[in-house]
Design a protein around this motif. Structure first.
Motif, short mmCIF file in Angstrom:
data_model
loop_
_atom_site.label_atom_id
_atom_site.label_comp_id
_atom_site.label_asym_id
_atom_site.label_seq_id
_atom_site.Cartn_x
_atom_site.Cartn_y
_atom_site.Cartn_z
N GLU A 76 0.82 -1.21 0.00
CA GLU A 76 0.00 0.00 0.00
C GLU A 76 0.86 1.26 0.00
O GLU A 76 0.60 2.21 -0.76
N HIS A 77 1.89 1.30 0.84
CA HIS A 77 2.72 2.50 0.90
C HIS A 77 3.66 2.61 -0.30
O HIS A 77 3.97 3.72 -0.74
N ALA A 78 4.08 1.47 -0.85
CA ALA A 78 4.90 1.51 -2.06
C ALA A 78 4.10 2.09 -3.22
O ALA A 78 4.58 2.97 -3.96
N ALA A 79 2.86 1.62 -3.38
CA ALA A 79 2.00 2.15 -4.44
C ALA A 79 1.62 3.59 -4.16
O ALA A 79 1.57 4.43 -5.07
N GLY A 80 1.36 3.90 -2.89
CA GLY A 80 1.01 5.27 -2.53
C GLY A 80 2.13 6.24 -2.82
O GLY A 80 1.91 7.36 -3.31
N ALA A 81 3.36 5.83 -2.54
CA ALA A 81 4.51 6.69 -2.81
C ALA A 81 4.68 6.91 -4.30
O ALA A 81 4.97 8.03 -4.76
N GLN A 82 4.49 5.84 -5.11
CA GLN A 82 4.64 5.99 -6.56
C GLN A 82 3.54 6.88 -7.13
O GLN A 82 3.80 7.75 -7.97
N GLY A 83 2.31 6.66 -6.69
CA GLY A 83 1.22 7.49 -7.19
C GLY A 83 1.41 8.95 -6.80
O GLY A 83 1.19 9.85 -7.61
N ALA A 84 1.84 9.19 -5.55
CA ALA A 84 2.05 10.56 -5.09
C ALA A 84 3.20 11.22 -5.84
O ALA A 84 3.16 12.43 -6.14
N ALA B 102 2.03 21.07 -3.23
CA ALA B 102 2.39 20.77 -1.85
C ALA B 102 1.66 19.53 -1.34
O ALA B 102 2.23 18.73 -0.58
N ALA B 103 0.39 19.35 -1.75
CA ALA B 103 -0.38 18.20 -1.30
C ALA B 103 0.21 16.90 -1.83
O ALA B 103 0.34 15.91 -1.10
N CYS B 104 0.60 16.89 -3.11
CA CYS B 104 1.19 15.69 -3.70
C CYS B 104 2.54 15.38 -3.03
O CYS B 104 2.86 14.23 -2.74
N LYS B 105 3.34 16.43 -2.81
CA LYS B 105 4.64 16.26 -2.18
C LYS B 105 4.47 15.72 -0.75
O LYS B 105 5.18 14.79 -0.33
N LYS B 106 3.53 16.27 -0.01
CA LYS B 106 3.27 15.82 1.35
C LYS B 106 2.85 14.35 1.37
O LYS B 106 3.28 13.57 2.23
N ASP B 107 1.99 13.99 0.42
CA ASP B 107 1.52 12.61 0.32
C ASP B 107 2.68 11.67 0.01
O ASP B 107 2.79 10.58 0.57
N PHE B 108 3.58 12.12 -0.87
CA PHE B 108 4.76 11.31 -1.20
C PHE B 108 5.61 11.08 0.04
O PHE B 108 6.04 9.96 0.32
N HIS C 66 4.08 8.52 2.48
CA HIS C 66 4.16 7.12 2.05
C HIS C 66 5.60 6.60 2.01
O HIS C 66 5.85 5.45 2.40
N ILE C 67 6.55 7.41 1.55
CA ILE C 67 7.92 6.93 1.46
C ILE C 67 8.50 6.69 2.86
O ILE C 67 9.26 5.73 3.08
N GLU C 68 8.15 7.53 3.81
CA GLU C 68 8.63 7.32 5.17
C GLU C 68 8.02 6.06 5.78
O GLU C 68 8.72 5.29 6.47
N LYS C 69 6.73 5.83 5.53
CA LYS C 69 6.10 4.61 6.03
C LYS C 69 6.70 3.38 5.36
O LYS C 69 6.88 2.33 6.00
N LEU C 70 6.99 3.50 4.06
CA LEU C 70 7.59 2.39 3.33
C LEU C 70 8.97 2.05 3.88
O LEU C 70 9.30 0.89 4.12
N GLU C 71 9.79 3.07 4.08
CA GLU C 71 11.14 2.85 4.60
C GLU C 71 11.10 2.28 6.01
O GLU C 71 11.94 1.45 6.38
N GLU C 72 10.13 2.71 6.79
CA GLU C 72 9.99 2.18 8.15
C GLU C 72 9.65 0.68 8.10
O GLU C 72 10.18 -0.12 8.88
N ALA C 73 8.76 0.32 7.16
CA ALA C 73 8.36 -1.08 7.04
C ALA C 73 9.50 -1.97 6.58
O ALA C 73 9.50 -3.17 6.83
N MET C 74 10.49 -1.38 5.92
CA MET C 74 11.60 -2.15 5.37
C MET C 74 12.76 -2.30 6.34
O MET C 74 13.71 -3.02 6.05
N LYS C 75 12.72 -1.61 7.45
CA LYS C 75 13.81 -1.73 8.41
C LYS C 75 13.86 -3.15 8.96
O LYS C 75 12.82 -3.76 9.20
N PRO C 76 15.06 -3.68 9.17
CA PRO C 76 15.16 -5.03 9.72
C PRO C 76 14.48 -5.12 11.07
O PRO C 76 14.61 -4.23 11.91
#
Length: 290
Positions: free
Chosen positions: A118-126, A144-150, A153-163
């Motif tokens: 979800e966050h990977a797709a959200g980051a790409q769409g944003a 600004a809204a698109c940038k904020k959305d990006f 999602h990218i921060e949530k994605l990177e958090e999910a990828m942490k070991p």
């Protein structure tokens, strides 16, 4: 993309039919579900939503772009985030968007699509939304809204990828050491610091007890009875300690583990008056410690 979207999507599609652009197929594309991964399903929704918003603004070119991307997902060819060169961007925005795309690609290539679809797709769409709005460069709030959305999602994605931290295995219980051995007492004759054969045999007992009891310190405390001068008896107790120390050394005992003290007439085993012979007080006490 205007956030308030005053015109209806239905009217937009009616206009799209007249223009003959790809967005006219969007209702059918929206009604379909990709057969691929969870990421594909989420990305399809992202591009459908972007296409609908642009169509509602009568931005047929961008609505068409996002429709084609949604259709590519359905066909099993999920596109990558837009290339920087795909848009005519203001020069000053290129470095920021380039860095953002590189950050996104790093996450996707490192398994982000599976880690958090979800966050990977959200980051790409944003990101694609940000690119499109930045190219138009007309609506700062939408950029600004698109940038904020990006960023979200990218921060949530990177958090999910942490070991994930692996809980440390519970330490194996360690058996407590055995109880320390009881003290061994070596007795001496009157006015003597010489070990008799019977008392000398206790040296081997002391070494064995030290080893079996897992002691780390062996203490020698020398004593004398009250017969004679106190100063003389002090020296006699020291001589008795020296005799036991030498016997341990002769057996190869580690001398760095020995602690010695001489107490003379102090701390007798049997209380007596002054100048009294007492066998039990003429001794060296061998005790054990850790």
């Amino acid at each position: 993309m205007k956030s308030f979207l005053k015109r209806t999507t239905a009217l937009a599609f009616a206009g799209a039919l007249l223009t003959g652009c790809a967005v006219s197929s969007l209702p059918d594309i929206k009604a379909s579900t990709p057969s691929g991964s969870a990421f594909d399903v989420a990305l399809h929704k992202e591009y459908v939503a972007l296409a609908e918003m642009e169509a509602a603004e009568y931005d047929w070119a961008d609505a068409d772009t996002f429709t084609v991307r949604a259709r590519s997902v359905l066909e099993g060819n999920s596109p990558l985030p837009e290339e920087i060169s795909a848009r005519d961007l203001p020069a000053q925005t290129v470095p920021v968007l380039t860095a953002a795309r590189e950050r996104l690609m790093n996450a996707l290539n490192a398994g982000g699509r599976d880690a958090s679809p979800e966050h990977a797709a959200g980051a790409q769409g944003a990101f694609d939304c940000w690119m499109q709005e930045q190219e138009e460069d007309l609506q700062p709030e939408d950029i600004a809204a698109c940038k904020k959305d990006f960023i979200f999602h990218i921060e949530k994605l990177e958090e999910a990828m942490k070991p994930k931290e692996v809980a440390a295995a519970a330490p194996k219980p360690v058996a407590p050491p055995p109880p320390l051995p009881k003290a061994i007492v070596i007795y001496f004759g009157f006015d003597s610091a010489k070990l008799t054969d019977a008392e000398a045999a206790k040296i081997d007992q002391a070494i064995a007890a030290y080893d079996s009891g897992k002691a780390t310190v062996l203490r020698l405390a020398g004593h004398a009875d009250t017969r004679g001068d106190a100063e003389y008896n002090q020296k006699l107790s020291e001589a008795r300690v020296d005799a036991v120390f030498a016997a341990l050394a002769a057996k190869g005992f580690n001398l760095t583990k020995i602690r010695t003290t001489a107490l003379g007439e102090d701390l007798p085993a049997v209380q007596t008056g002054d100048n009294v012979k007492e066998q039990n007080n003429r001794r060296v006490v061998i005790s054990f410690g850790r």
